[in-house]
Enzyme design. Structure first.
Site, short mmCIF file in Angstrom:
data_model
loop_
_atom_site.label_atom_id
_atom_site.label_comp_id
_atom_site.label_asym_id
_atom_site.label_seq_id
_atom_site.Cartn_x
_atom_site.Cartn_y
_atom_site.Cartn_z
N ASP A 174 -5.52 -48.11 -10.55
CA ASP A 174 -5.36 -49.24 -9.63
C ASP A 174 -6.37 -50.36 -9.89
O ASP A 174 -7.30 -50.20 -10.68
CB ASP A 174 -5.47 -48.75 -8.17
CG ASP A 174 -6.58 -47.73 -7.96
OD1 ASP A 174 -7.49 -47.64 -8.81
OD2 ASP A 174 -6.56 -47.02 -6.94
N ASP A 187 -8.37 -41.06 4.40
CA ASP A 187 -7.07 -41.04 5.09
C ASP A 187 -6.00 -40.33 4.26
O ASP A 187 -4.82 -40.39 4.58
CB ASP A 187 -6.63 -42.47 5.43
CG ASP A 187 -6.41 -43.34 4.18
OD1 ASP A 187 -6.63 -42.85 3.04
OD2 ASP A 187 -6.03 -44.51 4.34
N HIS A 234 -5.26 -40.98 1.05
CA HIS A 234 -4.62 -41.76 -0.02
C HIS A 234 -5.05 -41.24 -1.39
O HIS A 234 -6.14 -40.68 -1.55
CB HIS A 234 -4.89 -43.27 0.11
CG HIS A 234 -6.28 -43.72 -0.18
ND1 HIS A 234 -7.02 -44.51 0.67
CD2 HIS A 234 -7.09 -43.54 -1.27
CE1 HIS A 234 -8.19 -44.78 0.13
NE2 HIS A 234 -8.26 -44.21 -1.05
N GLU A 244 -1.32 -45.60 0.37
CA GLU A 244 -1.77 -45.34 1.74
C GLU A 244 -0.69 -44.57 2.51
O GLU A 244 0.45 -44.47 2.05
CB GLU A 244 -2.06 -46.69 2.43
CG GLU A 244 -3.16 -47.51 1.77
CD GLU A 244 -4.57 -47.00 2.06
OE1 GLU A 244 -4.74 -45.84 2.49
OE2 GLU A 244 -5.53 -47.79 1.86
#
Ligand code: F6R
Length: 240
Positions: free
Chosen positions: A66, A134, A136, A141
């Site tokens: 990313d 979280d 990810h 996400e």
């Protein structure tokens, strides 16, 4: 999924050895790489092995997961800058064979051809992942479709908050990124994930014990045929 528990030092060495073995066996391996705090010690061990002459990376190709949208590769918080600093500059690697998604210019066109580019190199042999608090993986996400390929993603407030530690001010953290999708990641032949610290404990619990759901992006790894989760005691604490 296999689980390996150890200190950060131990698991970083073990993962580095996986990469070293992979490249010794297949010198033109295609490696999938991550940024963030988690892989830094893994990369240091790879550099050490390269400098000691145990392995050469000169024929390897790499693809990163990313990149932030809006940051040039020369920006000190861009993932291209990170990779040069923590890995590529220390290796005998051919930089032309290192691929990081672009954050500026024709970033969309590059993102749209990224999965095809990976496939043209024969696909990823070994992929390293970190994990967000979280759940990810890359910048996928909660709510990201399991069949997603490389795409533009909005960062959640939690991720922006987590990542703000590396910026002068939270307002400087980009709110969007380009990221390999969950399907792109699942295409890798072998996956290793590294997580340390208490703030990863819930995500690791959900990954190992929770249902497979798009609300927990990492849970897709439950159906990967060759995935090993490397954790320290803190990250593993809710599973035990
Ligand atoms: C980075 C990436 C992210 C990180 C994750 C954990 O390329 O894909 O998913 O792996 O945010 O980051 P750290 O390791 O900094 O806790």
């Amino acid at each position: 999924m296999k689980v390996v528990v150890g200190t950060n030092e131990e698991i970083s060495k073990l993962i580095a050895e996986e990469f070293i073995k992979q490249v010794q066996k297949k010198p033109n391996s295609v490696l999938g790489l991550a940024t963030g705090t988690s892989p830094i010690e893994v990369y240091a061990n790879m550099i050490k092995a390269n400098k000691e002459g145990r392995v050469s990376f000169k024929d390897v190709a790499t693809f990163n997961l990313d990149e932030y949208i809006g940051l040039e590769g020369t920006h000190d918080q861009s993932y291209r800058y990170f990779m040069n600093k923590y890995l590529f500059d220390g290796l005998d690697i051919d930089k032309a064979r290192t691929h990081v998604l672009k954050g500026v210019g024709d970033y969309l066109a590059y993102a749209n051809q990224y999965d095809a580019l990976i496939a043209s190199f024969g696909g990823i042999d070994l992929q390293i992942l970190g994990i967000g608090s979280d759940g990810h993986i890359a910048f996928n996400e909660p709510g990201t479709p399991f069949d997603s390929l490389t795409h533009v993603a909005e960062l959640t407030e939690q991720t922006i908050k987590d990542n703000s530690r590396l910026f002068n001010d939270i307002s400087e953290v980009p709110t969007k990124a380009v990221t390999m999708g969950l399907k792109s990641i699942m295409n890798a032949r072998k996956i290793v994930l590294i997580a340390t610290g208490k703030n990863k404990a819930q995500a690791i619990y959900n990954l190992l014990k929770g249902p497979m759901t798009e609300e927990v992006p990492c849970s897709i790894l439950q159906k990967h045929p060759d995935c090993t989760i490397y954790v320290d005691e803190d990250a593993y604490s809710l599973v035990k």
